[in-house]
Every structure is written in structure tokens, then in C-alpha cells.
Design a protein around this motif. Structure first.
Motif, PDB file in Angstrom:
ATOM      1  N   GLN A 102      -4.025   8.067   2.495  1.00 43.60           N
ATOM      2  CA  GLN A 102      -2.961   7.188   2.960  1.00 43.60           C
ATOM      3  C   GLN A 102      -3.467   5.766   3.236  1.00 43.60           C
ATOM      4  OE1 GLN A 102      -1.182   9.561   6.190  1.00 43.60           O
ATOM      5  NE2 GLN A 102       0.744   9.447   5.068  1.00 43.60           N
ATOM      6  N   GLY A 103      -4.686   5.616   3.677  1.00 39.64           N
ATOM      7  CA  GLY A 103      -5.204   4.264   3.997  1.00 39.64           C
ATOM      8  C   GLY A 103      -5.886   3.574   2.819  1.00 39.64           C
ATOM      9  N   ASP A 104      -5.797   4.137   1.624  1.00 37.43           N
ATOM     10  CA  ASP A 104      -6.499   3.590   0.434  1.00 37.43           C
ATOM     11  C   ASP A 104      -5.799   2.302  -0.032  1.00 37.43           C
ATOM     12  OD1 ASP A 104      -7.932   3.142  -1.814  1.00 37.43           O
ATOM     13  OD2 ASP A 104      -7.577   5.118  -2.722  1.00 37.43           O
ATOM     14  N   THR A 105      -6.594   1.241  -0.191  1.00 37.69           N
ATOM     15  CA  THR A 105      -6.036  -0.039  -0.679  1.00 37.69           C
ATOM     16  C   THR A 105      -6.490  -0.345  -2.098  1.00 37.69           C
ATOM     17  OG1 THR A 105      -7.914  -1.247   0.255  1.00 37.69           O
ATOM     18  CG2 THR A 105      -5.965  -0.982   1.653  1.00 37.69           C
ATOM     19  N   SER A 135       0.839  -1.195   0.000  1.00 44.00           N
ATOM     20  CA  SER A 135       0.000   0.000   0.000  1.00 44.00           C
ATOM     21  C   SER A 135       0.880   1.253   0.000  1.00 44.00           C
ATOM     22  CB  SER A 135      -0.919  -0.015   1.224  1.00 44.00           C
ATOM     23  OG  SER A 135      -1.689   1.155   1.257  1.00 44.00           O
TER      24      SER A 135
END
Length: 1472
Positions: free
Chosen positions: A350-353, A295
């Protein structure tokens, strides 16, 4: 089996492929007269199949016995196939041959390089074409929106595709997930959108199967055609509105598919027509993570796209751009990267998968040449410029295919990317196929050189070697496998791989290490091994990981070990579906067999497990068909036919159980014989093979029950009945044993004849001894050379008479003196008047053949015997005269006592006779009853009206009768001894002579032609004769002289004064009001309701809903708004044909002229039903002619009126009738042929009527000069009712239109009447000159001879009564001869009553003979005490005296005295 004339292939340009480039093969070939019908005949460019002798000139045909039939045409792959045309087996009439309809069981497939690209079901049509999908994967697909479910199906009329130019796409191929009946997807892209019902099916419709839980329709088109809109035309019903089946279309979605997958979708609506607009195709630039497992976020300053020329940037206004997420705290939007400002930033979260972080869509019309990506500067904090190294760029075409790919690296500030493919790393594809491009290298580890991958392609797992650091292989997890990405060419240098989900039908174990440096990357393993001949193994879902996930599909079971193919269930076994883990096929229950026709895969028990031929199912157990039953075919266990076998034809049984055809029905049942063979024939006289053709399935010869006197005990080889021995007979037909052969009561087997034959027990003429025999017994119990040896004797000197009803049907011919009567009990034994009967002391009582009575004949002098003939064996001794009175031998009473007339003598003296009795003077007897039916007057104290038998009068309503006469109620000789009975219906008698005069012995007289009697025993004719009634114009008349022929529409059965109206007839029709028609008649003098027919007769259902008459012969009546007004417009003088079409409220009508049988032109005959129900029962009250008792007899009435109207066909009618356009053929062979006529199937009105009456599908017949006769039937059409409206000649006369009907030919030949039929000869009092349809009555007071042909034939009515003493009416010129008289009440002279005389001519009455003659039956014997005192009949042998003398005389040979001894009659006939 399959038979074809031609298979035609067309390329993309529409040009037919020449025969020279095609080759054809087939699995087998039928052998014709000149050799096999080979496959080459169907690709030779010809389609002109004709029958020459027994040879078809252009035909390919598979063998009938081929259990796996196929036909194949091979063409060059360089040709792009667009269309296939299949020409079926054409017969001599240019239609699909009836034996070639099996084509509907075949499927057409197109295979390109081993892959099936098109499949469609064939239909039973002469010619059919199929559009093949164009190359590529572009298509419009309609599929279910929600999860698969049952009861949801697609029904459409047409699907139209239009390109960007607005033109309809011409090359469109249709395929469906399933097909309902034969409504294939091709019907929805054939350019026809007008759906209508033709012959019970929709003409233009595509329809998926109702059982399809995931239905879809796919319409392929060339990818070069950019589809801009799709028009959906839903299922239109016959009323022009949306059919209910089209109401589920809102459950489906339309998708536009490219080679890379769906490009556009839209939900559908349940409307009749809808247009779906397809947006122009768009292409994309994707920025995505190289390894989704790692990621990272995307942080850029600017992205620019350049078109065909490097300097031409595609404006941001023409782009669509989205980022999967936005960094929350900075809120840096995606638009910052497309605003032309390099100082602004777009930033993903930032937390995008999500693998694809940035998606840029641009018009595909813009050819992408370059992409410029402005990265964060290297001076940016936190090393932001290096973030891009985790990403790659892909260019995706409108159809989903990735056309270019670029891997970011180096953290550069600006990436100027020319859109062109990278050069491949040649070693990577061999060692580590899924390694990212240019990321495969070599490394020396532990003194060995190995391939290592710096980064695996997306979705692949990096597998580390023994050093713990090197990626030695890129593999996929269990349930997936590494495969080329969609759109990646197998020949590309840099191949793109992805871990695809393991497909159904295979399992993927995932990667595994072989050793510390070797890895198996884990390929997909097919459940069905290479070289398998079936596809019987599959997985339930995608993503299978183990061999055990491979399950057997329906009809197959698992092999013994993995790696082998599935085992197919055959014979009487099955395996359920859709999946199973069985290792062995499930056997059918005991006794069940495999189907005898191909049912496909053996999945369903109810379909596979069938009751075999010769068996049936009882309580779940298969049993053999019992004797006398058979079954020719296999039947599924859930078929209701499985529970019973078929019965052998009447009279036949089998010699075995479990018979499979009627050929096993080869043994006659007891009591039957082969029809049309003489009873008594031996088996040797009959054919050995009772099946005429000897072929399987033929029925045995017809049978008949053994007639009376014959039997068949069912012994093998016996096909005829055996005659009973010794002339014995059976009590009923169909006897099964010789024990049924019996001698009937009153008979014995006379063994004095050779062969022996039956004879009646009676009186021996040589001895006068009488015999009888009771009961049905075997021949051995009643046989002998004469009656004395075989019958029971009445007793010594006691005769017997044939007086008891014969229980058998034996016919003895001229030897039988009294047919129908026998001596079958002691009641047949009798003694005559003047005889006595007493116990016989000499009889041996323990001898059953000897009676214990004896006769005394005659009673000796001084005694008297019985007064009348006395039947039965009872003690009746001769009685002594009392008070010293004497009598002569054979006396029957105290004749010597001087008693007055009408009085009897007894021990108490003389007593007056009661009424209906008489006593002659000096008879010295008791009172004698009058003959049956006669009466006497009674005057107290005065016996003058009871002096003799001549005072026994015939009461009014009665008449004398004689069973010896030809006409029982009209004996030529009428005597006082004749009995009287009630006059039968139609006869009358006013009464006898007045008191004081001798009886005239009147007989019943027939009522005049128009009169009748209401019941037996009527003194006058009180009602009108059958077919007659008092007309309605004389409502108050009760006089039978006013009886006239019944008017039209009425009838009379002869039991009333008035004619009854024909009953109405009700006609029903589904979902329509009933119609009630009045009744009419076509005959005058109609005597029964069965000649009544409805004037408006609806065509019965078996004959169809419409008559099959060419529409040009029918006239539409726009004014008729309903059925009643449509029918009511028919004129009473015409034959009218009405066709009412309910859906459109259309009235069509034609009128024809009614004609007589002599009409020479073309004629149409139509059948008319009776006014009453065909299956009814009529009760007739019948009364005995000799008694007042009555009985109700119910007789079944099972026929129609059998009346046919006859109408002329002129002009166009005659022309079109000759062309077969009036009606349809009724024979099964021609019923499907249009305009077929079976000329000559009958050759006259009578034969055509008989043929049509026997066929429910026949509504009439026709005759066309030069063509002949033929029957006609109708055809089905929903919502149509057809009627025949017959002419009503009575109504036509009232309306003044009868002359028009006569002019048209509705007349009968001279001297005959009866309207259409002219079968009635004009009765007396009527005439017909050939200008009328019925007989015309003569004027009042006049009459005519039967069959008169002119009004001038009517003459004054003749005189029916003559003056006394004369006869010969009407002239009355004949004087009555001696012995005859006429008292003025008749027109002819009558014979004098028995005992009376008329010695002179012209006598008006007869008189008693002079005193010199004795009373008839009495005479004077030598030594008699007085004259006329001997009973002549009591003498031995019996004698007679006819009243003309005093001496008893013997009868001539062959004759005997009658009962009273007054005349001689044939021997044996003196006892009624």
C-alpha cells in the motif's frame, strides 16, 4: 594546409559510390601552373597523381594562406555510408609528401541531415580508411565505472563482436571520447590484434587521452546483429605480456546499448584477453501508474501472455516476473498471478510509490500478440476491482522502445488486450499535447468552449483553469520540459510525452499562466540563440531553470543581453574555462600579443598571451629585444624561450630595437668586416644587400675580425676594415677605433716614403748615431723623415742594436736586417769593447729628444774601455792604465802587462781566472767569461787550460749553435766563439776534446733512427725513438741498440725504453653492463696514444643503435649467450660486424676480409674512435734548447682517431650495398628514405673520410665499382648494441692466421707499410715487397734504403767512421782538404775551428797559426806600441782580422765585423 589525391566513399554493400553522384567543395584552392587544384580532382575516381614538369596531374589542394580550411564531399542520403578512404598527397617516390603532413591537424566528420554521426582525427598517412557507424543506436561502450577522474585512460589492441551465429560482426565503427597522439578507436576494430613497436610507436593501438577525466570507447554495429559475445584484447607489450598501461582496465564497465538505452553491462578485468557473454535480448510488459503522483496499489488474480498465434500462451516457465513490493499482512506473492489459478491474488504494498508495479519479461523471439489481465471480481470487497483504473500497460522492446501502450479503465474483471496502437484524439495533440490519450475533450465554461484534459500523461502537472476544476493544460515543473518519450514517433497519432530533465545548453522555466484560461506549458530555451554562429553558452548541469544559468564556456564571454550569442575572445585576450560569467574578454598583460598560429579557443592565458616577435620577457614585463638581438616568432609566456632573444650572427648587430629577423642584423659591429672581402675595401666595393637572397629568415654574410693593422669603428655603411694610417698597426685583431692604430716600440712612421710606412729605429749608417723608441704611441707622436726626427737618440756617438724582442707582428721584408728584434729602450744602446761612455756636457737636458750621454770611441791611448759589448746608457768612462802602463787606442785591458796565461791583472796584481773564464797572455785584462754554455777546467796555480777562448770547451750533452745557421744546432762553420746549449731531445754529444787540446767546437748529433734521448742535454741516446721500444722478448735489456718498432697494440712517445700498451676503452649502454675493449694499432712505429683504437668499437649513439645492414648479410650465432661471447668469436684476421639484440639475447655477426688501399673491388670503411676520450688534454714537457727551464703546455685534444678500417665487400655484400641495403643515408634529405644512397657525395677515401668525420651520424662509408662513393649511417632500435671488431694483425700472426689476411688483400703497396693505411714509407733498415701489411726489418747487421721493396735490398750496414785525415764514408776514400780535418771519430772532414789552420791535406787535427799572425780580431796599427795590440772592432769605422795576418781590414759594402771582429757578416746581424 591540406593536399589530397582522392576521397573514396563506400555504401553498406561495400560498393564505391560513383563520381557522378558525388560533389566536392573546398574553402580555397592553391593555384598551380595550369590553374587552381580544385576539389573535383579528389572525387574523379583517379588516384594516379604524377608530377609532369611543375604540374601535379591529380590533386586537390587548399591555399596556404587559408586560415579556416575545410573540404566537403556531398553524397545521396539514400546511400547508407559504411566506409570513407582518404588518399593523401603522394610524392614522386610514392610516399606521403613531406609538405602534406599537415593532414594530421584535420578532423573527418560524417553529417546526416544536419547531425554529425561520426568524427575522427586524421593521421599523417598516405592512405587511411574510416568505418562509419551503421544506422541505429546499437553499440558496445566501454566507460569508467566510478566517477570521472584524471589519470585513467583506456588502451586496447582489439575489440571483437560476435553475433548469435558465432560469426564476427563485420561492420563495426569505433569512436572515442578523446585520442592520445594518433591512436584512434578505429585501430581497435581493424581486424589486427598483433601489436608491435615500429619506428618508436605502437603499430595497432587505440588510446584515449591521459587528460580525459571521463574516457570512453564506443563501437557501433547494425541493430540487426544480435551481439552474443564481446572479446576484449588488452594492451600487449613487446614482451608478449600485459603492458602496464592496460592494468587500469578493471576501472571500466562494458555496456551493450540499444536504441532505448543500456541492455546489458559487465565489469571488465585487467587481463590480457577476456570474453564477455551477452545474454539474448528480452522484451517486457509493464503495469505502471498512469499518474505517478497518485499512489495506489495493484491487486490482480492472473496475467497471461500469448504468442504469435492467439491460442498459444507463453508458458510461465519462459517468463520472469517481479512486483515492486508485496502487501505485508497478506504476503500475496507475484507468482500467484502466473500459476494458472484465477482464485489466487498478487498484491503490491500500500505504501509503494514506485511507478512500475509489475514487470514481466519474455523472450523477444516470441512475438507478443495478446495480453489477458484477470482483475479482481466486481464483487470483491472495498471496491478492489476499480484499483486497476489507476494503471496503464506498456509493451517495451529489447532496445528500450515502448512499442504499445494501453490505459485501464472501467474496473472490468477481464481485460483481453490485443497488442495494437490506439487511435489518436486529433484535437489533444494540438491543444494539450501531454494529455493522456483519449482523455482530452471540450467543455463550455463561462459561455466559452475550451479544451480540457481529464488526466495528464505521467510526470506532467495538471494546471487548473479559473473554474477551479478543469485541467486546461499539462505542464512540466521548472528545470524540465515536455518532450516525446524515447521511441515515440513524431508522426504517431497518440504521442507519448514525458517531463524530461532540461538538457545542458538550455534552461527550462516551467509552465506559467498567461491568463486565467491560457497557459504556457514551458518549453526548453536554448542558451545559444537560433542562428548563432558559435556554441559559446552552456549550463553547468542539467535542469537549469533561469537565463542566468547560461554561462560562457572557455574562450567566450557573455553577451550584453540575453538572447544574443556568446562573444568569442580574439586577438590578445582570453576567457578561462570551463565556465565563466565574464562580460568582457580578459586582456593579455601589457606588451603580450596574440599567437601567430591558431591555438583554437582562447581559454588559457599561458597559451594565448604570447611574447610577440622582436620582444622578450623580463621579470614579467615584455621588453624590446636590445640592439644585436632578434626574435622571429611568438612564444607562449610559459615557454622558457620567452626570456631571451636570439643573437645576431657573429660580427653583426641591428640598427633598431625589437628586431624580428636576421635581416635586421645588417650593421657590422665595430672590429669586424665582411668575410672573404679584402681588408681595406670601401663600402662601395661591397654588395648593397648582404642577405644573399633577400628573403626573410636568411642569415647575413659571414664576418671576420679586423686583422692586425686594420680597424672598423662601426660607422653606418662600413662593411670592411680600414687600414691604419701611416703604416701604424693594432695590438690585436678586431680593433674598433683609429685610436687603436699605434706605432709599436722600436718603430717610427717614416714620412720620407709615399705613402708613409713603418721603419725601425736603429743606427744611422752614415753617422754611426744610434736611436731607439719606447712604448706604443699614436702615429703623430712617432713620425718623421728619419730616425733622428722620430726616435730617441742614444747619445752622441752611441750606436743602437736590434736586440730587444719585437712586441708587434710587423713584417718589413728584405729591409729588415733582424726580424723579430727592435731597439725599444735605452737597453738597445751599446758601446763596443775598447769604447767608453760618459756624460755629455754639451747636451741640452730639457730637450726630450736629446740624450745626456756620449760615446768615446775608441778610448784614447793610455786608457781602456769596456771589455765586452755593453748595452744600456750608464756611465762607463775610459779608465786610465795604472802604474804607468800604456795602452793603444781601443784597448780593453792592461794588455801590456806581462801576466801569465789564465791570469788577469788588477791594481793588486795578477789573479788566476775562475773556472769558465780565460785570459790570454799579455792581455792585461780581467778574466773573460767563456761564451754561454761553455766551461773551462781549473788547475790551482796553473792557467794553461784557461789560456784562450779555445780552452772554453763544450760539456757532454751540449753542442755549439748559431742563430745565423740554417740548422741552429748544426752550423756549417763551428768556431770557439759560438755559444753552447743543451742538445735538444733526439740529439746527443759525448763531449769535447781532452784537456790540453783546443776545443773541437762539437755540435749535437742526431740519435740513430731507433734511438732517442729522454730529455735535453743528454750525452748519449738513452731511450728508444718514438714508435720504438725494446721488445718484450728482451725483458732485461736496457740497451738502446735493442730498440725495435713497437708491437701491435703498443706505442712509444720517445721518452722510455719500452713501448706502452694501448689503453682499454669502456663502452656504456643504458640498462646494460659496460663493455671494456682492449686497444690495438693499425700502424707500426706508433708514436702517440692518439693512434690507439679499441678493437671492439661500439656504434656511438648519434649514428644509431644498429648499422642498418640487411639481415641477410648477418649470421645468427646461437652459441653466443652474452655480448662478451658474441664479440669474442670474431677472428683476429677479419673485419667483424656484431649486432647484439639484448631483449632476445640474439647475436648476429658478419666477417669481411681486411684489404689494402689497392684492392679493386667493393670496399666498406668504418670509423674507429680513439682508445682515449676525445675531449682530453695532453701535457707535454718542453724544454728550452738554450736553458734548463721547462714549462707545461696543455693543448686541447678535440678530434677522434680519424682512422677507418678498410674491408672487402664481395658477393651479396657488394650487390646489397649497391642497392642501399648496407647502412642508411646520412643526409637530412634522405634519412627518412628506405635504402637511400647519396652516391657521389664524396669521390675518394680522403674526401669521404673528411665528410664522415664531420658528421656524428656517420659510422663509415663505402665504394662500389660502377656506383661510386657514399657515406653511411645507422638507425635506432631499442635494446640493440652494434660493434665493429677490427682485425688484430699481431694476434693474427700469433695464431698463424696472418697469411689468410694477406691472401684476402690486407697488404700494402711495395715499399710502404702501416697496415690498413699504408701511409708510412718503409724507413731505412726495412723493406716490403707488396705481400705484407707492414714493413719487414732487415736481418741484424744489415740495412736498406728508405722505401725498399725486397728482402734483397738489405745489405751490410755501411761504415760510419773513417781513418784520421779521411772522409767520404762508407768508402772513406776522400782525403781531407787544407783547412779541414778528421780525427777518426767521424765519417766526414770538418772545418778547422776559428783561428786554427790545417795547411796540408789529410790533417787529423788543426793547429794554431804561426807567431807571424795576430790573434783573430786583433791587428797592428800605424804608430802602435806593439804588434797585434789593436782591437780591430774598436776602430772607427770598425774593422776585422780573421787570424791569418797582422793587419785590420775594413769589411766590404753591406757588411760589418762580427762581435769579436774576426769576420764580416751581413749588416745588422752581428748582435744576436
Amino acid at each position: 594546409m591540406l593536399g589530397l589525391n582522392e576521397v573514396e566513399l563506400y555504401n553498406a554493400a561495400g560498393t564505391r559510390l560513383e563520381p557522378g553522384v558525388l560533389t566536392a567543395q573546398q574553402s580555397s584552392a592553391m593555384i598551380g601552373p595550369n590553374g587552381p587544384y580544385s576539389a573535383a580532382a579528389c572525387v574523379n575516381g583517379l588516384n594516379s597523381n604524377t608530377l609532369v614538369g611543375e604540374l601535379w596531374t591529380d590533386l586537390c589542394h587548399l591555399s596556404i594562406s587559408d586560415n579556416s580550411p575545410w573540404f566537403k564531399v556531398t553524397y545521396p542520403c539514400s546511400e547508407t555510408l559504411k566506409k570513407v578512404v582518404v588518399q593523401g598527397f603522394k610524392d614522386e617516390m610514392g610516399r606521403l609528401r613531406s609538405t602534406a603532413t599537415d593532414i594530421r591537424y584535420f578532423t573527418l566528420e560524417v553529417e546526416v541531415q544536419g547531425a554529425v554521426t561520426f568524427r575522427s582525427q586524421l593521421r599523417a598517412l598516405l592512405s587511411q580508411e574510416f568505418i562509419v557507424p551503421p544506422p541505429g543506436n546499437c553499440a558496445v561502450q566501454i566507460s569508467a565505472t566510478a566517477a570521472p577522474q584524471s589519470g585513467t585512460y583506456i588502451t586496447l589492441n582489439e575489440v571483437e563482436l560476435y553475433n548469435a551465429a558465432g560469426s564476427r560482426v563485420s561492420w563495426v565503427s569505433g569512436q572515442s571520447s578523446s585520442v592520445y597522439q594518433d591512436y584512434t578507436a578505429g585501430a581497435c576494430v581493424n581486424g589486427i590484434s598483433s601489436n608491435e613497436m615500429v619506428d618508436g610507436r605502437w603499430a595497432d593501438l587505440c588510446h584515449t587521452a591521459e587528460a580525459d577525466t571521463n574516457p570512453s570507447l564506443t563501437f557501433g554495429y547494425p541493430c540487426s546483429e544480435a551481439v552474443s559475445s564481446v572479446v576484449i584484447r588488452n594492451f600487449q607489450g613487446s614482451d608478449g605480456l600485459l603492458h602496464p598501461s592496460g592494468g587500469t582496465l578493471n576501472r571500466f564497465t562494458l555496456e551493450v546499448l540499444g536504441s532505448g538505452g543500456p541492455m546489458f553491462s559487465s565489469p571488465l578485468q585487467s587481463v590480457l584477453t577476456q570474453t564477455i557473454t551477452v545474454p539474448p535480448p528480452a522484451c517486457q510488459v509493464l503495469l505502471r501508474l498512469t499518474n505517478p503522483a497518485v499512489s495506489d496499489y495493484l491487486n490482480l488474480n492472473e496475467v497471461m501472455l500469448f504468442g504469435p498465434r492467439m491460442s498459444q500462451q507463453i508458458p510461465a516457465s519462459q517468463l520472469t516476473y517481479t512486483m515492486s513490493s508485496t502487501w505485508e499482512w497478506s504476503l500475496l506473492p507475484t507468482s500467484n498471478c502466473f500459476d494458472g489459478n484465477n482464485d489466487t491474488t498478487c498484491h503490491s504494498g500500500q505504501g509503494d510509490t514506485t511507478p512500475v508495479r509489475l514487470r514481466v519479461t519474455y523472450p523477444c523471439s516470441k512475438t507478443l500478440q495478446k495480453v489477458v489481465v484477470v482483475n479482481r471480481p466486481s464483487s470483491s470487497p472495498a471496491n478492489e476491482a476499480m484499483r486497476i483504473n489507476a494503471f496503464m500497460m506498456q509493451v517495451v522492446a529489447f532496445n528500450g522502445t515502448t512499442t504499445f501502450q494501453y490505459m485501464f479503465g472501467g474496473g472490468k474483471e477481464v481485460y483481453d488486450i490485443q497488442v495494437a496502437p490506439f487511435a489518436p484524439n486529433p484535437s489533444c495533440g494540438e491543444a494539450i499535447p501531454a494529455c493522456a490519450p483519449n482523455r482530452c475533450t471540450t467543455r463550455v465554461v463561462s459561455s466559452r468552449t475550451i479544451f480540457v484534459c481529464l488526466r495528464c500523461q505521467a510526470g506532467h502537472q495538471a494546471i487548473i483553469g479559473a473554474d477551479g476544476a478543469s485541467i486546461i493544460q499539462c505542464g512540466c515543473r521548472a528545470g524540465t520540459f515536455s518532450a516525446l518519450k524515447n521511441g515515440t514517433s513524431p508522426t504517431a497519432k497518440n504521442k507519448q510525452y514525458e517531463c524530461s530533465r532540461c538538457l545542458k545548453g538550455s534552461y527550462c522555466p516551467g509552465w506559467k499562466k498567461v491568463d486565467e484560461w491560457t497557459v504556457d506549458p514551458g518549453a526548453a530555451v536554448a542558451c545559444n540563440p537560433e542562428g548563432a554562429t558559435n556554441n559559446g553558452l552552456n549550463t553547468k548541469v542539467e535542469g537549469a531553470t533561469r537565463p542566468s544559468d547560461c554561462l560562457a564556456t572557455g574562450g567566450y564571454v557573455l553577451p550584453s543581453s540575453f538572447g544574443q550569442q556568446a562573444i568569442k575572445c580574439t586577438g590578445p585576450s582570453y576567457a578561462p574555462g570551463p565556465y565563466n560569467r565574464l562580460k568582457q574578454c580578459l586582456p593579455c598583460p601589457s606588451g603580450f600579443g596574440a599567437p601567430d598560429v591558431d591555438v583554437g579557443l582562447h581559454i588559457h592565458k599561458a597559451e594565448v598571451c604570447q611574447v610577440p616577435p622582436g620582444r622578450f620577457l623580463e621579470g614579467g614585463v615584455v621588453r624590446e629585444c636590445p640592439w644585436g638581438l632578434y626574435r622571429p616568432d611568438s612564444v607562449p609566456l610559459d615557454d622558457k624561450r620567452a626570456v631571451a632573444c636570439k643573437s645576431c650572427p657573429t660580427g653583426w648587430t641591428t640598427t633598431i630595437k625589437g628586431a624580428t629577423s636576421t635581416q635586421a642584423c645588417n650593421k657590422l659591429l665595430p672590429g669586424f668586416m665582411v668575410a672573404n672581402y679584402t681588408a681595406g675595401d670601401t663600402a662601395a666595393a661591397l654588395p648593397a644587400d648582404l642577405h644573399a637572397s633577400g628573403a626573410a629568415g636568411t642569415s647575413p654574410t659571414a664576418t671576420a675580425a679586423c686583422p692586425l693593422g686594420f680597424y672598423n669603428d662601426g660607422a653606418d655603411g662600413t662593411f670592411a676594415c680600414v687600414r691604419c694610417p701611416g703604416g701604424s698597426i693594432t695590438q690585436e685583431t678586431g680593433s674598433k677605433s683609429i685610436n687603436d692604430c699605434l706605432v709599436p716600440p722600436g718603430y717610427f712612421v717614416n714620412t720620407g716614403f709615399n705613402p708613409p710606412r713603418l721603419a725601425k729605429c736603429s743606427t744611422d749608417p752614415s753617422t754611426g748615431q744610434g736611436y731607439y723608441r719606447a712604448g706604443w704611441v699614436a702615429a703623430g707622436q712617432a713620425s718623421g723623415p728619419d730616425a733622428a726626427a722620430a726616435c730617441t737618440a742614444c747619445g752622441r756617438d752611441i750606436p743602437s742594436a736590434l736586440v730587444e724582442p719585437d712586441e708587434s707582428s710587423v713584417t718589413l721584408g728584405q729591409d729588415d736586417t733582424r726580424p723579430g728584434f727592435v731597439s725599444s729602450s735605452a737597453s738597445s744602446c751599446y758601446i763596443l769593447p775598447g769604447w767608453g761612455m760618459a756624460y755629455d756636457a754639451a747636451a741640452t737636458f730639457n730637450n726630450a729628444t736629446t740624450a745626456k750621454m756620449m760615446g768615446i770611441k775608441p778610448c784614447p791611448a793610455g786608457t781602456y774601455g769596456v771589455a765586452n759589448i755593453t748595452f744600456g746608457l750608464a756611465n762607463s768612462p775610459c779608465k786610465s792604465c795604472t802604474k804607468g802602463l800604456k795602452s793603444n787606442p781601443g784597448s780593453t785591458s792592461f794588455k801590456d802587462c806581462k801576466n801569465p796565461v789564465g791570469f788577469s791583472y788588477s791594481s793588486e796584481g795578477a789573479n788566476q781566472c775562475p773556472d769558465n773564464h780565460y785570459a790570454t797572455k799579455g792581455a792585461m785584462t780581467g778574466c773573460v767569461p767563456c761564451p754561454e754554455g761553455r766551461i773551462t777546467a781549473y788547475i790551482p796555480g796553473d792557467g794553461s787550460v784557461q789560456a784562450s777562448i779555445h780552452d772554453c770547451k763544450v760539456p757532454p750533452g751540449y753542442g755549439v749553435y748559431s742563430t745565423d745557421a740554417v740548422d741552429v744546432f748544426a752550423p756549417t762553420v763551428r768556431t770557439a766563439s759560438l755559444r753552447a746549449g743543451k742538445c735538444p731531445v733526439g740529439y746527443f754529444n759525448l763531449g769535447d776534446a781532452p784537456e790540453g787540446q783546443r776545443s773541437r767546437n762539437p755540435a749535437c748529433a742526431k740519435c740513430p733512427g731507433n734511438m732517442y734521448t729522454s730529455m735535453p742535454g743528454q750525452p748519449v741516446c738513452d731511450v728508444c725513438a718514438p714508435g720504438y721500444g725494446i721488445p718484450s722478448s728482451k725483458p732485461n735489456s736496457q740497451n738502446t741498440s735493442d730498440c725495435e718498432p713497437c708491437e701491435g697494440g703498443t706505442y712509444s712517445t720517445g721518452n722510455s725504453l719500452r713501448c706502452s700498451a694501448c689503453p682499454p676503452t669502456t663502452f656504456n649502454y643504458p640498462n646494460a653492463p659496460t663493455y671494456v675493449s682492449n686497444g690495438i694499432t693499425f700502424n707500426s712505429l706508433v708514436a702517440g696514444i692518439d693512434q690507439c683504437v679499441p678493437r671492439h668499437a661500439q656504434l656511438p649513439a648519434p649514428a644509431g643503435a644498429r648499422l642498418g645492414i640487411d639481415d641477410s648479410l648477418l649470421t645468427t650465432d646461437a652459441a653466443a649467450q652474452d655480448l662478451v661471447s658474441c664479440l669474442g668469436a670474431c677472428g683476429p684476421e677479419k673485419c667483424c660486424i656484431v649486432q647484439w639484440e639484448a631483449p632476445s639475447s640474439s647475436c648476429k655477426r658478419a666477417e669481411l676480409a681486411p684489404v689494402g688501399p689497392g684492392f679493386p673491388g667493393a670496399k666498406l670503411f668504418y670509423k674507429l674512435p680513439p682508445s682515449v676520450a676525445i675531449a682530453t688534454a695532453s701535457i707535454s714537457n718542453t724544454q728550452s734548447s738554450t736553458s734548463s727551464s721547462s714549462s707545461n703546455e696543455v693543448s686541447a685534444k678535440t678530434r677522434g682517431s680519424t682512422q677507418y678500417a678498410r674491408c672487402a665487400m664481395a658477393g651479396a655484400w657488394a650487390t646489397l650495398a649497391a642497392a642501399g641495403k648496407v647502412g642508411t643515408a646520412t643526409s637530412a634529405e634522405l634519412v627518412e628514405q628506405e635504402h637511400a644512397v647519396s652516391w657521389g657525395e664524396c669521390d675518394s677515401e680522403a674526401s669521404c673520410e673528411a665528410l664522415c668525420s664531420a658528421a656524428a651520424a656517420c659510422w663509415g662509408y663505402m665504394h662500389v665499382p660502377g656506383k661510386g662513393w657514399a657515406t653511411r649511417g645507422g638507425e635506432d632500435q631499442i635494446g640493440t648494441r652494434s660493434f665493429f671488431v677490427s682485425p688484430d694483425f699481431g694476434a693474427a700472426a700469433a695464431a698463424g692466421k696472418l697469411d689468410a689476411a694477406r691472401a684476402a688483400g690486407a697488404v700494402c703497396p711495395p715499399g710502404r707499410g702501416g697496415l690498413f693505411f699504408c701511409q708510412q714509407r718503409c724507413p731505412a733498415g726495412y723493406w716490403q715487397d707488396g705481400q705484407h701489411a707492414d714493413c719487414v726489418a732487415c736481418p741484424e747487421g744489415k740495412t736498406s734504403a728508405p722505401g725498399s721493396t725486397a728482402a734483397s735490398d738489405c745489405v751490410p750496414a755501411p761504415v760510419t767512421k773513417c781513418p784520421p785525415g779521411y772522409g767520404g764514408a762508407p768508402s772513406c776514400s776522400q782525403q781531407c782538404q787544407p783547412g779541414t780535418f778528421q780525427d777518426g771519430s767521424a765519417g766526414s772532414c770538418q772545418q778547422c775551428p776559428d783561428g786554427d789552420i790545417a795547411p796540408q791535406p789529410g790533417a787529423a787535427a788543426c793547429s794554431e797559426p804561426s807567431e807571424s799572425a795576430c790573434d783573430p780580431g786583433f791587428g797592428t796599427a800605424p804608430g802602435a806600441a806593439s804588434i797585434c795590440s789593436v782591437n780591430c772592432r774598436a776602430l772607427n769605422p770598425p774593422q776585422y782580422q780573421d787570424g791569418t795576418g797582422q793587419t785590420c781590414e775594413p769589411c766590404p759594402a753591406g757588411k760589418e765585423p762580427n762581435l769579436m771582429g774576426t769576420a764580416c757578416v751581413a749588416r745588422g746581424s752581428s748582435f744576436p
